[in-house]
Design an enzyme around this catalytic site. Sequence first.
Site, PDB file in Angstrom:
ATOM      1  N   ALA A 109     -12.761  -3.874   1.590  1.00 20.42           N
ATOM      2  CA  ALA A 109     -13.517  -4.260   2.780  1.00 20.42           C
ATOM      3  C   ALA A 109     -13.441  -5.776   2.913  1.00 20.42           C
ATOM      4  O   ALA A 109     -12.810  -6.439   2.107  1.00 20.42           O
ATOM      5  CB  ALA A 109     -14.964  -3.806   2.642  1.00 20.42           C
TER       6      ALA A 109
ATOM      7  N   ARG B 108      -6.523 -13.850   8.537  1.00 18.28           N
ATOM      8  CA  ARG B 108      -5.450 -14.847   8.418  1.00 18.28           C
ATOM      9  C   ARG B 108      -4.044 -14.250   8.392  1.00 18.28           C
ATOM     10  O   ARG B 108      -3.068 -14.982   8.447  1.00 18.28           O
ATOM     11  CB  ARG B 108      -5.707 -15.724   7.192  1.00 18.28           C
TER      12      ARG B 108
ATOM     13  N   LYS C 119      -4.849  -5.830   6.326  1.00 19.78           N
ATOM     14  CA  LYS C 119      -4.176  -6.595   5.274  1.00 19.78           C
ATOM     15  C   LYS C 119      -3.651  -5.716   4.156  1.00 19.78           C
ATOM     16  O   LYS C 119      -2.493  -5.829   3.743  1.00 19.78           O
ATOM     17  CB  LYS C 119      -5.147  -7.644   4.709  1.00 19.78           C
TER      18      LYS C 119
ATOM     19  N   ASN D  90      -3.812 -13.491   1.351  1.00 22.79           N
ATOM     20  CA  ASN D  90      -4.559 -13.689   2.594  1.00 22.79           C
ATOM     21  C   ASN D  90      -3.662 -14.034   3.758  1.00 22.79           C
ATOM     22  O   ASN D  90      -4.071 -13.937   4.902  1.00 22.79           O
ATOM     23  CB  ASN D  90      -5.569 -14.834   2.422  1.00 22.79           C
TER      24      ASN D  90
ATOM     25  N   TYR E  31      30.086   8.302  10.743  1.00 23.03           N
ATOM     26  CA  TYR E  31      28.679   8.681  10.768  1.00 23.03           C
ATOM     27  C   TYR E  31      28.577  10.143  10.366  1.00 23.03           C
ATOM     28  O   TYR E  31      29.164  11.017  11.005  1.00 23.03           O
ATOM     29  CB  TYR E  31      28.064   8.483  12.169  1.00 23.03           C
TER      30      TYR E  31
ATOM     31  N   ASN F  45      25.520  14.932  16.165  1.00 25.08           N
ATOM     32  CA  ASN F  45      24.434  15.809  15.723  1.00 25.08           C
ATOM     33  C   ASN F  45      23.320  15.942  16.738  1.00 25.08           C
ATOM     34  O   ASN F  45      22.447  16.779  16.583  1.00 25.08           O
ATOM     35  CB  ASN F  45      23.855  15.291  14.397  1.00 25.08           C
TER      36      ASN F  45
HETATM   37  C1  UD1 Z   1     -13.513 -14.091  -5.573  1.00 24.88           C
HETATM   38  C2  UD1 Z   1     -14.438 -14.500  -6.725  1.00 24.88           C
HETATM   39  C3  UD1 Z   1     -13.944 -15.830  -7.310  1.00 24.88           C
HETATM   40  C4  UD1 Z   1     -12.517 -15.674  -7.785  1.00 24.88           C
HETATM   41  C5  UD1 Z   1     -11.644 -15.176  -6.636  1.00 24.88           C
HETATM   42  C6  UD1 Z   1     -10.274 -14.840  -7.152  1.00 24.88           C
HETATM   43  C7  UD1 Z   1     -16.623 -13.623  -6.131  1.00 24.88           C
HETATM   44  C8  UD1 Z   1     -17.987 -13.957  -5.653  1.00 24.88           C
HETATM   45  N1  UD1 Z   1     -15.777 -14.632  -6.206  1.00 24.88           N
HETATM   46  O1  UD1 Z   1     -13.647 -15.084  -4.577  1.00 24.88           O
HETATM   47  O2  UD1 Z   1     -14.751 -16.201  -8.395  1.00 24.88           O
HETATM   48  O3  UD1 Z   1     -12.024 -16.905  -8.271  1.00 24.88           O
HETATM   49  O4  UD1 Z   1     -12.185 -13.963  -6.063  1.00 24.88           O
HETATM   50  O5  UD1 Z   1      -9.420 -14.585  -6.083  1.00 24.88           O
HETATM   51  O6  UD1 Z   1     -16.355 -12.477  -6.457  1.00 24.88           O
HETATM   52  N2  UD1 Z   1     -14.904  -8.025  -0.489  1.00 24.88           N
HETATM   53  C9  UD1 Z   1     -15.531  -6.938   0.046  1.00 24.88           C
HETATM   54  N3  UD1 Z   1     -16.755  -7.074   0.590  1.00 24.88           N
HETATM   55  C10 UD1 Z   1     -17.402  -8.260   0.608  1.00 24.88           C
HETATM   56  C11 UD1 Z   1     -16.762  -9.380   0.065  1.00 24.88           C
HETATM   57  C12 UD1 Z   1     -15.513  -9.232  -0.469  1.00 24.88           C
HETATM   58  O7  UD1 Z   1     -14.957  -5.823   0.043  1.00 24.88           O
HETATM   59  O8  UD1 Z   1     -18.538  -8.299   1.097  1.00 24.88           O
HETATM   60  C13 UD1 Z   1     -13.572  -7.856  -1.089  1.00 24.88           C
HETATM   61  C14 UD1 Z   1     -12.501  -8.635  -0.339  1.00 24.88           C
HETATM   62  O9  UD1 Z   1     -11.847  -7.838   0.625  1.00 24.88           O
HETATM   63  C15 UD1 Z   1     -11.520  -8.977  -1.458  1.00 24.88           C
HETATM   64  C16 UD1 Z   1     -12.418  -9.121  -2.674  1.00 24.88           C
HETATM   65  O10 UD1 Z   1     -13.608  -8.426  -2.377  1.00 24.88           O
HETATM   66  O11 UD1 Z   1     -10.616  -7.917  -1.703  1.00 24.88           O
HETATM   67  C17 UD1 Z   1     -12.728 -10.575  -3.012  1.00 24.88           C
HETATM   68  O12 UD1 Z   1     -13.381 -11.206  -1.931  1.00 24.88           O
HETATM   69  P1  UD1 Z   1     -12.967 -12.650  -1.469  1.00 24.88           P
HETATM   70  O13 UD1 Z   1     -13.753 -13.001  -0.256  1.00 24.88           O
HETATM   71  O14 UD1 Z   1     -11.505 -12.777  -1.384  1.00 24.88           O
HETATM   72  O15 UD1 Z   1     -13.524 -13.500  -2.676  1.00 24.88           O
HETATM   73  P2  UD1 Z   1     -13.063 -14.956  -3.072  1.00 24.88           P
HETATM   74  O16 UD1 Z   1     -13.806 -15.933  -2.264  1.00 24.88           O
HETATM   75  O17 UD1 Z   1     -11.609 -15.028  -3.088  1.00 24.88           O
HETATM   76 MG    MG Z   2     -10.007 -13.935  -2.253  1.00 21.52          MG
END
Ligand code: UD1
Ligand code: MG
Length: 455
Positions: free
Chosen positions: A18, A23, A30, A235, A357, A377
């Site tokens: 989720a 981006r 994605k 991303n 072909y 064909n």
């Molecule tokens: C997260 C970590 C960070 C780490 C980084 C590595 C947390 C709080 N932070 O940050 O410490 O260094 O990953 O890449 O975990 N997602 C949901 N629902 C939400 C929020 C996120 O499903 O409400 C999913 C996103 O789709 C993604 C994953 O969780 O697949 C990580 O979320 P993202 O927003 O990318 O976290 P980062 O800020 O990258």
């Molecule tokens: Mg991330």
Amino acid sequence: MNRPTAPHTSCLAIVLAAGEGTRMLSSTPKVLHSIGGRSLIAHVLGAATDAGGAEIAVVVGPGRDDVAAEARKLVPQAQVFEQRERLGTAHAVLAARKAIEGGAGDILVMFADTPLVRAETLTALRAALRAGAAVAVLGFTPQDPAGYGRLVMTGDDLTSIVEEKDATAQQRAIGFCNGGLMALSGAHALTLLDRIGNANSKGEYYLTDAVAVARAMGLKAVAIETSEDDVRGINTKAQLAQAEAVLQGRLRAQAMDAGVTLVAPETVFLSSDTKLGRDVTIEPNVVFGPGVTVEDGAVIRSFSHLEGAHVGRGARVGPFARLRPGATLGTDVHIGNFVEVKQATIEDGAKANHLAYIGDARVGEGANIGAGTITCNYDGVDKHRTDIGKGAFIGTNSSLVAPVKIGDGAYIGSGSVVTRDVPADALMVERAEPAIKQGWAARFRAAKAARKKKS
Ligand code: UD1
Ligand code: MG
């Protein structure tokens, strides 16, 4: 692929899919983008399963039936949960509360946009739980730590994870970062997750806070070090291409380790499911789409494109050949330059060496398909089959108008349009009587020259 032996404890993998960013600038979600001919989420589900994740829960954004369908296609028993609001990674994990309540011993939390994590890395996280940790996270030292959570260590113990936005200048100077994925002990997972608050700069429920919560409860948290490639998140389209490059590097290395000769590995593109036998040689600039098997000793020459095809032992394909889905080549078959094969079985020793072909067809053992042969064909509405018998000889530039059958050992004269079945060992030739007019060209040129002089 090495399948590490997973610990015996039951394991639930929760895959977060989720919180879709924008981006990628794409109408495709994605995690449904592909690397190595397979969706990002499929890679993650594959690693989870290989690491012993017998139970799979996928957390998708509102209305993301397409992502749910892809997950179920790969893991039919996957439980799908919807996270209605994007309130953070811990909140997303708790969307799968029902699955966690199932009581699995190990909980793996994975990100569907982080497809390169290897099963052995996940197994190492699980092993850390066996060794007594309640939380095990993946640590890595990126070239540029910007944006990552920092791992605050006390000796070998992980004390906390601080998100960059919430970090002090001193914490930001830490190079050891959170890879994102983690393992939680099933016995403590719900207690830890339920105690996570959202008092931080983003107002989100951070999964990373499970570490500090565990420590406060007197439980142990550890960081397992891995490579940056393992935790590469995607991303943007540029990051998608980087991940593809890393994956291709791994697939090429695996192929060579298994005895395949890649003359110029960096120019060969493989799919995650490409199966290449021993002593297979792949010349430069060959592309394998999904679903290709090449048996021992076959040679795939330069600039060929294969997808959904089976290449038998000792066969030769290309240069410049195209094998489309359903192409099945037997032993020692030759498919040469500018030959396209689709939904067709080419039996042992048959040859189509140039410009042809062959679609919706069978080509019998040892048959020879001349240059320029086309199986017609398609009638604009339906597809029809062509059946070519064993040892048949199809003269160059023949059109075989399907449905049609050429018997064993039959000959088709060059340039024929075959619209009726040809019995075994017969000759079929369709050709207008040639007209040869002696001296015609010389008279023609003379007449032209005379007219030019006059004007
Ligand atoms: C997260 C970590 C960070 C780490 C980084 C590595 C947390 C709080 N932070 O940050 O410490 O260094 O990953 O890449 O975990 N997602 C949901 N629902 C939400 C929020 C996120 O499903 O409400 C999913 C996103 O789709 C993604 C994953 O969780 O697949 C990580 O979320 P993202 O927003 O990318 O976290 P980062 O800020 O990258
Ligand atoms: Mg991330």
